[in-house]
Design a protein around this motif. Structure first.
Motif, PDB file in Angstrom:
ATOM      1  N   LEU A 129      -8.023  -3.836  -0.184  1.00 38.37           N
ATOM      2  CA  LEU A 129      -8.321  -5.581   0.274  1.00 38.37           C
ATOM      3  C   LEU A 129      -7.508  -6.473   0.296  1.00 38.37           C
ATOM      4  O   LEU A 129      -7.406  -6.459   1.348  1.00 38.37           O
ATOM      5  CB  LEU A 129      -9.488  -5.976   0.068  1.00 38.37           C
ATOM      6  CG  LEU A 129     -10.682  -7.328   0.879  1.00 38.37           C
ATOM      7  CD1 LEU A 129     -11.063  -7.006   1.956  1.00 38.37           C
ATOM      8  CD2 LEU A 129     -11.412  -8.368   0.675  1.00 38.37           C
ATOM      9  N   VAL A 130      -7.250  -6.883  -0.401  1.00 39.58           N
ATOM     10  CA  VAL A 130      -5.375  -7.649  -0.101  1.00 39.58           C
ATOM     11  C   VAL A 130      -4.229  -7.295   0.575  1.00 39.58           C
ATOM     12  O   VAL A 130      -3.704  -7.039   1.136  1.00 39.58           O
ATOM     13  CB  VAL A 130      -5.309  -8.429  -1.216  1.00 39.58           C
ATOM     14  CG1 VAL A 130      -3.677  -8.947  -1.333  1.00 39.58           C
ATOM     15  CG2 VAL A 130      -6.405  -9.450  -1.745  1.00 39.58           C
ATOM     16  N   MET A 131      -3.618  -5.487   0.289  1.00 40.96           N
ATOM     17  CA  MET A 131      -2.767  -4.982   0.336  1.00 40.96           C
ATOM     18  C   MET A 131      -3.357  -4.195   1.303  1.00 40.96           C
ATOM     19  O   MET A 131      -1.876  -3.132   1.938  1.00 40.96           O
ATOM     20  CB  MET A 131      -2.431  -4.508  -1.028  1.00 40.96           C
ATOM     21  CG  MET A 131      -1.359  -5.091  -2.244  1.00 40.96           C
ATOM     22  SD  MET A 131      -1.113  -4.488  -3.475  1.00 40.96           S
ATOM     23  CE  MET A 131       0.740  -3.767  -2.962  1.00 40.96           C
ATOM     24  N   GLY A 132      -4.107  -3.293   1.382  1.00 38.13           N
ATOM     25  CA  GLY A 132      -4.595  -2.235   2.804  1.00 38.13           C
ATOM     26  C   GLY A 132      -4.065  -1.218   2.050  1.00 38.13           C
ATOM     27  O   GLY A 132      -3.966  -0.281   0.533  1.00 38.13           O
ATOM     28  N   GLU A 133      -3.132  -0.350   2.599  1.00 39.98           N
ATOM     29  CA  GLU A 133      -2.393   1.275   2.460  1.00 39.98           C
ATOM     30  C   GLU A 133      -1.867   1.180   1.349  1.00 39.98           C
ATOM     31  O   GLU A 133      -1.016   1.724   0.904  1.00 39.98           O
ATOM     32  CB  GLU A 133      -1.844   1.342   3.952  1.00 39.98           C
ATOM     33  CG  GLU A 133      -1.918   3.298   3.441  1.00 39.98           C
ATOM     34  CD  GLU A 133      -0.857   3.682   5.066  1.00 39.98           C
ATOM     35  OE1 GLU A 133      -0.486   4.934   3.981  1.00 39.98           O
ATOM     36  OE2 GLU A 133      -1.285   2.682   5.724  1.00 39.98           O
ATOM     37  N   ALA A 134      -0.401  -0.432   1.057  1.00 43.76           N
ATOM     38  CA  ALA A 134       0.340  -0.413   0.636  1.00 43.76           C
ATOM     39  C   ALA A 134      -0.307  -0.984  -0.840  1.00 43.76           C
ATOM     40  O   ALA A 134       0.703  -0.281  -2.175  1.00 43.76           O
ATOM     41  CB  ALA A 134       0.772  -1.682   0.702  1.00 43.76           C
ATOM     42  N   ALA A 135      -1.538  -0.948  -1.234  1.00 39.38           N
ATOM     43  CA  ALA A 135      -2.377  -0.755  -3.066  1.00 39.38           C
ATOM     44  C   ALA A 135      -1.739   0.568  -3.259  1.00 39.38           C
ATOM     45  O   ALA A 135      -1.680   0.552  -4.377  1.00 39.38           O
ATOM     46  CB  ALA A 135      -3.616  -0.894  -2.324  1.00 39.38           C
ATOM     47  N   GLY A 136      -1.704   1.494  -2.820  1.00 35.66           N
ATOM     48  CA  GLY A 136      -1.648   3.090  -3.199  1.00 35.66           C
ATOM     49  C   GLY A 136      -0.220   3.072  -3.766  1.00 35.66           C
ATOM     50  O   GLY A 136       0.099   3.678  -4.986  1.00 35.66           O
ATOM     51  N   MET A 137       0.857   2.293  -4.073  1.00 33.48           N
ATOM     52  CA  MET A 137       1.978   1.305  -4.732  1.00 33.48           C
ATOM     53  C   MET A 137       1.795   1.199  -6.250  1.00 33.48           C
ATOM     54  O   MET A 137       2.331   1.769  -6.985  1.00 33.48           O
ATOM     55  CB  MET A 137       2.752   1.319  -4.415  1.00 33.48           C
ATOM     56  CG  MET A 137       3.376   1.237  -2.193  1.00 33.48           C
ATOM     57  SD  MET A 137       5.146   0.355  -2.451  1.00 33.48           S
ATOM     58  CE  MET A 137       4.332  -1.047  -2.049  1.00 33.48           C
ATOM     59  N   VAL A 138       0.408   0.786  -5.988  1.00 34.51           N
ATOM     60  CA  VAL A 138       0.324   0.544  -7.632  1.00 34.51           C
ATOM     61  C   VAL A 138      -1.052   1.182  -8.285  1.00 34.51           C
ATOM     62  O   VAL A 138      -1.251   0.737  -9.573  1.00 34.51           O
ATOM     63  CB  VAL A 138      -0.541  -1.172  -7.781  1.00 34.51           C
ATOM     64  CG1 VAL A 138       1.025  -1.889  -7.530  1.00 34.51           C
ATOM     65  CG2 VAL A 138      -1.698  -1.427  -6.724  1.00 34.51           C
ATOM     66  N   LEU A 139      -1.796   1.842  -7.508  1.00 37.77           N
ATOM     67  CA  LEU A 139      -2.960   2.492  -7.941  1.00 37.77           C
ATOM     68  C   LEU A 139      -2.348   3.834  -8.121  1.00 37.77           C
ATOM     69  O   LEU A 139      -3.924   4.352  -8.679  1.00 37.77           O
ATOM     70  CB  LEU A 139      -3.892   2.049  -6.925  1.00 37.77           C
ATOM     71  CG  LEU A 139      -4.104   0.627  -6.555  1.00 37.77           C
ATOM     72  CD1 LEU A 139      -6.111   0.484  -5.627  1.00 37.77           C
ATOM     73  CD2 LEU A 139      -5.224  -0.176  -8.014  1.00 37.77           C
ATOM     74  N   GLU A 140      -1.950   4.331  -7.379  1.00 43.84           N
ATOM     75  CA  GLU A 140      -1.450   5.703  -7.625  1.00 43.84           C
ATOM     76  C   GLU A 140      -0.018   6.136  -8.221  1.00 43.84           C
ATOM     77  O   GLU A 140       0.909   5.026  -8.559  1.00 43.84           O
ATOM     78  CB  GLU A 140      -1.565   6.263  -6.855  1.00 43.84           C
ATOM     79  CG  GLU A 140      -2.875   6.101  -6.045  1.00 43.84           C
ATOM     80  CD  GLU A 140      -4.045   7.061  -6.069  1.00 43.84           C
ATOM     81  OE1 GLU A 140      -3.209   8.253  -7.572  1.00 43.84           O
ATOM     82  OE2 GLU A 140      -4.975   6.925  -5.897  1.00 43.84           O
ATOM     83  N   GLY A 141       0.271   6.955  -9.354  1.00 41.28           N
ATOM     84  CA  GLY A 141       1.340   7.181  -9.719  1.00 41.28           C
ATOM     85  C   GLY A 141       1.928   8.275 -11.046  1.00 41.28           C
ATOM     86  O   GLY A 141       0.905   8.913 -10.668  1.00 41.28           O
ATOM     87  N   VAL A 142       2.950   9.226 -10.363  1.00 34.15           N
ATOM     88  CA  VAL A 142       3.005  10.011 -11.123  1.00 34.15           C
ATOM     89  C   VAL A 142       4.253  10.398 -12.231  1.00 34.15           C
ATOM     90  O   VAL A 142       4.953   9.139 -12.267  1.00 34.15           O
ATOM     91  CB  VAL A 142       3.779  11.443 -10.517  1.00 34.15           C
ATOM     92  CG1 VAL A 142       1.963  11.474  -9.477  1.00 34.15           C
ATOM     93  CG2 VAL A 142       4.540  10.727  -9.340  1.00 34.15           C
ATOM     94  N   ARG A 143       4.309  11.081 -12.669  1.00 35.88           N
ATOM     95  CA  ARG A 143       5.696  11.353 -13.580  1.00 35.88           C
ATOM     96  C   ARG A 143       6.783  11.340 -13.478  1.00 35.88           C
ATOM     97  O   ARG A 143       6.353  13.111 -12.568  1.00 35.88           O
ATOM     98  CB  ARG A 143       5.429  11.447 -15.146  1.00 35.88           C
ATOM     99  CG  ARG A 143       3.753  11.242 -16.400  1.00 35.88           C
ATOM    100  CD  ARG A 143       3.372  12.092 -17.412  1.00 35.88           C
ATOM    101  NE  ARG A 143       3.438  13.676 -17.121  1.00 35.88           N
ATOM    102  CZ  ARG A 143       2.701  14.325 -18.053  1.00 35.88           C
ATOM    103  NH1 ARG A 143       3.354  13.736 -19.413  1.00 35.88           N
ATOM    104  NH2 ARG A 143       2.557  15.406 -18.002  1.00 35.88           N
ATOM    105  N   VAL A 144       7.724  11.037 -13.415  1.00 34.58           N
ATOM    106  CA  VAL A 144       8.452  10.802 -12.794  1.00 34.58           C
ATOM    107  C   VAL A 144       9.692  11.468 -13.267  1.00 34.58           C
ATOM    108  O   VAL A 144      10.414  10.123 -14.785  1.00 34.58           O
ATOM    109  CB  VAL A 144       9.147   9.725 -11.954  1.00 34.58           C
ATOM    110  CG1 VAL A 144      10.243  10.652 -11.446  1.00 34.58           C
ATOM    111  CG2 VAL A 144       8.081   9.667 -10.819  1.00 34.58           C
ATOM    112  N   SER A 145      10.439  12.558 -13.409  1.00 43.16           N
ATOM    113  CA  SER A 145      11.861  12.918 -14.870  1.00 43.16           C
ATOM    114  C   SER A 145      13.060  11.852 -14.322  1.00 43.16           C
ATOM    115  O   SER A 145      13.175  12.142 -13.683  1.00 43.16           O
ATOM    116  CB  SER A 145      11.972  14.897 -14.372  1.00 43.16           C
ATOM    117  OG  SER A 145      12.533  14.275 -15.608  1.00 43.16           O
TER     118      SER A 145
END
Length: 310
Positions: free
Chosen positions: A262-278
């Motif tokens: 609600l606050v961040m819109g589509e940008a919320a994906g940056m904090v709600l999603e994430g993968v392991r990066v080598s």
């Protein structure tokens, strides 16, 4: 000693990188919105909207560190904001290249920022390396692909050594994003983002800046590198570590996803999603992390911010 031209020098990373470069004896100059060559850090004007640039900045510098770009976490990703995010990265890179070509000169190296958003805003258990495919139908991934493609035109058209550092969340006492993350914990309200199961790639600012310096000094470095700490951690684990280091309680469940959306819109994906990066390619290049664990990075940054005081 060589002269390093930094775009986006007044930002979080640019400021710290400037300090560290000067401490090593480098001369540092910035491209900025306003010209002030008598400032402590000489500033030369550019305006990518008008395709204007002080050419003397390019003529006197040896290496370019390109950090300019509209803040990804500053507000919702409206259509206008998305355009700013893309243009501030791609058009600035193109302006630099076009100007170098018009002057018939070239830098020794072009070091560009990028982001781990290249791998997309989703969560899975894969480990992503520099050779992994980018995400599909993902705004942040598409932006990173265009960003890197523009940077590597320096190699294609001028045979310049190019390094792109895919940067993760930066842990720093001066980071507004880190301060906002830590603030609820300071008041005993620490909690993960959403369910907290998403992986969180991060790096301490000094390690990030040291990677930029290594990219400047190590001519064997070229191509893309993941600028991430070697420790894999979830958002839940990271926030639990923040609570421990600040001696504050840790609350579960986390901040509901719908509130962040609600606050961040589509940008919320940056904090709600994430993968392991080598970070293996960085390690194989000979780099040793100063802050390899979240505990060390948080401890150094939060302590410096005074959050441990009762």
């Amino acid at each position: 000693m060589k002269t390093i031209l930094i775009t986006g020098g007044s930002g979080l990373v640019g400021n710290r990188l400037t300090e560290m470069l000067k401490a090593k004896g480098y001369k540092v100059i910035w491209l900025s919105r306003y010209r002030n060559i008598k400032a402590e850090i000489p500033r030369y004007r550019w305006d990518y909207h008008k395709e204007e640039i002080d050419t003397e900045a390019l003529q006197q510098s040896n290496i370019v560190v390109h950090l300019a770009g509209s803040n990804l976490g500053d507000g919702s990703w409206t259509k206008t904001k998305k355009q700013q995010i893309v243009e501030s990265r791609i058009l600035t890179t193109k302006l630099l290249l076009q100007t170098y070509k018009s002057l018939n000169i070239q830098p020794e190296a072009f070091i560009s920022a990028s982001a781990v958003g290249y791998y997309g805003m989703h969560t899975d258990d894969n480990i992503y390396t520099e050779d992994s495919e980018p995400a599909r139908n993902d705004f942040l991934s598409r932006t990173c692909q265009k960003w890197e493609s523009a940077a590597f035109q320096f190699h294609e058209e001028q045979n310049v050594r190019v390094v792109a550092l895919r940067t993760s969340f930066v842990v720093s006492k001066d980071s507004e994003a880190f301060k906002k993350m830590v603030l609820p914990t300071r008041f005993g309200l620490g909690a993960p983002m959403g369910n907290g199961k998403q992986y969180m790639s991060w790096i301490h600012i000094d390690d990030l800046c040291n990677l930029y310096i290594k990219s400047i000094e190590d001519s064997s470095m070229s191509g893309v590198y993941n600028a991430v700490a070697p420790q894999f951690t979830t958002n839940k684990e990271f926030m639990r570590t923040v609570g421990k280091e600040l001696n504050r309680p840790y609350i579960i469940p986390g901040i509901p996803s719908f509130i962040l959306k609600l606050v961040m819109g589509e940008a919320a994906g940056m904090v709600l999603e994430g993968v392991r990066v080598s970070s293996q390619k960085v390690i194989d290049s000979g780099y040793e992390f100063q802050y390899p664990t979240a505990k060390e990075a948080i401890q150094a940054s939060a302590n410096n911010e005074g959050f441990n005081q009762q």
